[in-house]
Design a protein around this motif. Structure first.
Motif, mmCIF file in Angstrom:
data_model
loop_
_atom_site.group_PDB
_atom_site.id
_atom_site.type_symbol
_atom_site.label_atom_id
_atom_site.label_comp_id
_atom_site.label_asym_id
_atom_site.label_seq_id
_atom_site.Cartn_x
_atom_site.Cartn_y
_atom_site.Cartn_z
ATOM 1 N N GLU A 123 0.852 -1.189 0.000
ATOM 2 C CA GLU A 123 0.000 0.000 0.000
ATOM 3 C C GLU A 123 0.887 1.238 0.000
ATOM 4 O OE1 GLU A 123 -3.697 1.695 2.662
ATOM 5 O OE2 GLU A 123 -1.881 1.062 3.707
ATOM 6 N N THR A 126 -0.048 5.318 3.763
ATOM 7 C CA THR A 126 -0.737 4.747 4.928
ATOM 8 C C THR A 126 -1.825 5.681 5.434
ATOM 9 O OG1 THR A 126 1.398 3.785 5.544
ATOM 10 C CG2 THR A 126 -0.371 3.661 7.173
ATOM 11 N N THR A 132 -5.268 0.505 5.670
ATOM 12 C CA THR A 132 -4.285 -0.526 6.034
ATOM 13 C C THR A 132 -4.937 -1.569 6.928
ATOM 14 O OG1 THR A 132 -2.716 1.316 6.130
ATOM 15 C CG2 THR A 132 -1.914 -0.842 6.825
ATOM 16 N N VAL A 144 0.651 -7.605 4.436
ATOM 17 C CA VAL A 144 0.429 -6.184 4.139
ATOM 18 C C VAL A 144 1.670 -5.372 4.477
ATOM 19 C CG1 VAL A 144 -0.983 -4.148 4.614
ATOM 20 C CG2 VAL A 144 -2.051 -6.425 4.578
ATOM 21 N N THR A 145 2.155 -4.620 3.501
ATOM 22 C CA THR A 145 3.233 -3.643 3.685
ATOM 23 C C THR A 145 2.683 -2.284 3.285
ATOM 24 O OG1 THR A 145 4.941 -5.273 3.159
ATOM 25 C CG2 THR A 145 5.565 -2.949 2.997
ATOM 26 N N SER A 146 2.940 -1.269 4.105
ATOM 27 C CA SER A 146 2.411 0.053 3.814
ATOM 28 C C SER A 146 3.505 1.095 3.995
ATOM 29 C CB SER A 146 1.221 0.375 4.731
ATOM 30 O OG SER A 146 0.599 1.595 4.366
ATOM 31 N N GLU A 148 4.386 5.247 4.158
ATOM 32 C CA GLU A 148 3.877 6.604 4.366
ATOM 33 C C GLU A 148 5.011 7.606 4.245
ATOM 34 O OE1 GLU A 148 2.181 10.020 4.931
ATOM 35 O OE2 GLU A 148 0.946 8.198 4.733
ATOM 36 N N LEU A 170 5.099 -1.493 8.493
ATOM 37 C CA LEU A 170 4.890 -0.075 8.238
ATOM 38 C C LEU A 170 6.233 0.603 8.027
ATOM 39 C CD1 LEU A 170 2.135 0.881 10.858
ATOM 40 C CD2 LEU A 170 1.846 0.302 8.447
#
Length: 372
Positions: A123, A126, A132, A144-146, A148, A170
């Protein structure tokens, strides 16, 4: 049932009835994520009637806070890159820089992502962490990797996710670079708009994987596109329509215009297409593909209002005015900006000026193009 549970259930039902929430797995995922947990720092509301737009904070505990959290609308959470709702007493007139996307769009996008259990998703953006969390509820944290861009925004998202027991990977950094350490991904989804789809995203998506992002630009029109990545490293796919708007990724924001060029220079001719075309969303979107580095300003020049497109990088510009019922264009610089616009719009009109749902976007190492 508590107040927030009632509001949450009402929101889920509304999204399902509206068609943005279409399948049971995503309904369960959305039902597991209370949105107010990601807005405990408050949000900004536009002040009615203010021009230019002014923003006033709505904080946890205020009368409108909890209903606002479960309204199907985007909520501004940061102004001018650093200012949070808790920093303000009264009103502020600056540009929003971070927001919580309206839930129906978040759920429409994850539905359109065509993700399946076991897939790994990257993603980009974030934000508050709401989207997320929905991805984690559906796929599990390990998938899941996000990324920002803003460290403070990332910290608040991390805290909110932690309160719900969600611990995806994250990262803080430039999402346009993706995250090579977790590649290849089955899916990439971006909750910010991009002017051009980054090559890194194509490189980090496995062949037959998909990228869902909003393609926008400096003329202010944007659309959602779903790209399939091919074995040769290129990607293509349909525009999904709906006039989807996101804030542009910060590294792709337009440069300052600086000192305007001498708009009295250049050569004039009668325009085949007038600047009024820029009031049409789809025509403006097509124009962005024609002149992706152009910015639009409206100026008063003598007796006339002029619409001016300026490419700061090359110094090329075009100024258009309506005179006695016809449009006149004056241009200067290395590229004839309005000639290029007229060529692209001409090809679009030649096939009947179709809606964006009839278009395909193709992305290669040399850039991106639109095909009807």
């Amino acid at each position: 049932m508590s107040d927030h549970e009632q509001l949450h259930r009402r929101l889920i039902d509304k999204m399902a009835a509206g068609g943005s929430l279409r399948t049971e797995p995503w309904k369960r995922a959305a039902g597991a994520v209370p949105r107010h947990e990601f807005l405990r720092g408050g949000f900004f509301r536009a002040v009615p009637g203010a021009s230019p737009t002014a923003w006033a904070p709505v904080l946890e505990g205020d009368d409108g806070w909890l209903p606002g959290c479960y309204a199907d609308e985007s909520l501004v959470t940061q102004i001018a890159g650093t200012i949070r709702p808790t920093d303000i007493r009264g009103e502020i007139m600056r540009e929003p820089t971070s927001s919580s996307t309206l839930p129906s769009l978040v759920l429409r996008m994850v539905e359109d992502l065509r993700v399946e259990p076991g897939m790994n998703v990257l993603e980009i953006g974030t934000g508050t962490g709401y989207s997320t969390a929905v991805l984690c509820a559906r796929l599990g944290d390990d998938h899941v990797t996000s990324v920002e861009y803003d460290e403070e925004v990332a910290q608040r998202a991390r805290a909110a996710l932690g309160r719900l027991g969600a611990f995806p990977r994250l990262l803080t950094g430039d999402g346009l670079l993706g995250h090579d350490g977790g590649a290849p991904y089955d899916r990439i989804i971006a909750t910010c708009a991009v002017r051009t789809v980054p090559a890194a995203w194509l490189e980090q998506t496995r062949p037959a994987g998909q990228i869902l992002t909003t393609v926008g630009g400096w003329l202010g029109a944007s659309e959602l596109v779903r790209l399939s990545v091919h074995e040769d490293g290129t990607a293509s796919g349909p525009l999904l329509g709906g006039q989807v708007s996101f804030m542009l990724a910060r590294p792709q924001l337009p440069p300052p215009l600086g000192l305007l060029p001498d708009l009295g220079a250049g050569t004039e001719r009668r325009a085949v297409v007038g600047a009024d075309v820029l009031t049409d969303w789809t025509a403006r979107f097509v124009t962005q593909f024609a002149v992706p580095r152009a910015q639009h300003v409206n100026l008063r020049q003598g007796r006339y209002d002029e619409d001016v497109l300026i490419d700061v990088e090359t110094g090329s510009w075009a100024a258009l005015r309506e005179e006695d019922g016809r449009w006149i264009v004056r241009q200067d610089g290395p590229a004839a900006v309005w000639d290029v616009v007229e060529e692209h719009l001409g090809r679009w009109r030649a096939v009947g000026a179709p809606g964006v749902e009839k278009a395909t976007v193709r992305v290669t190492a040399d850039g991106q193009s639109i095909h009807w």
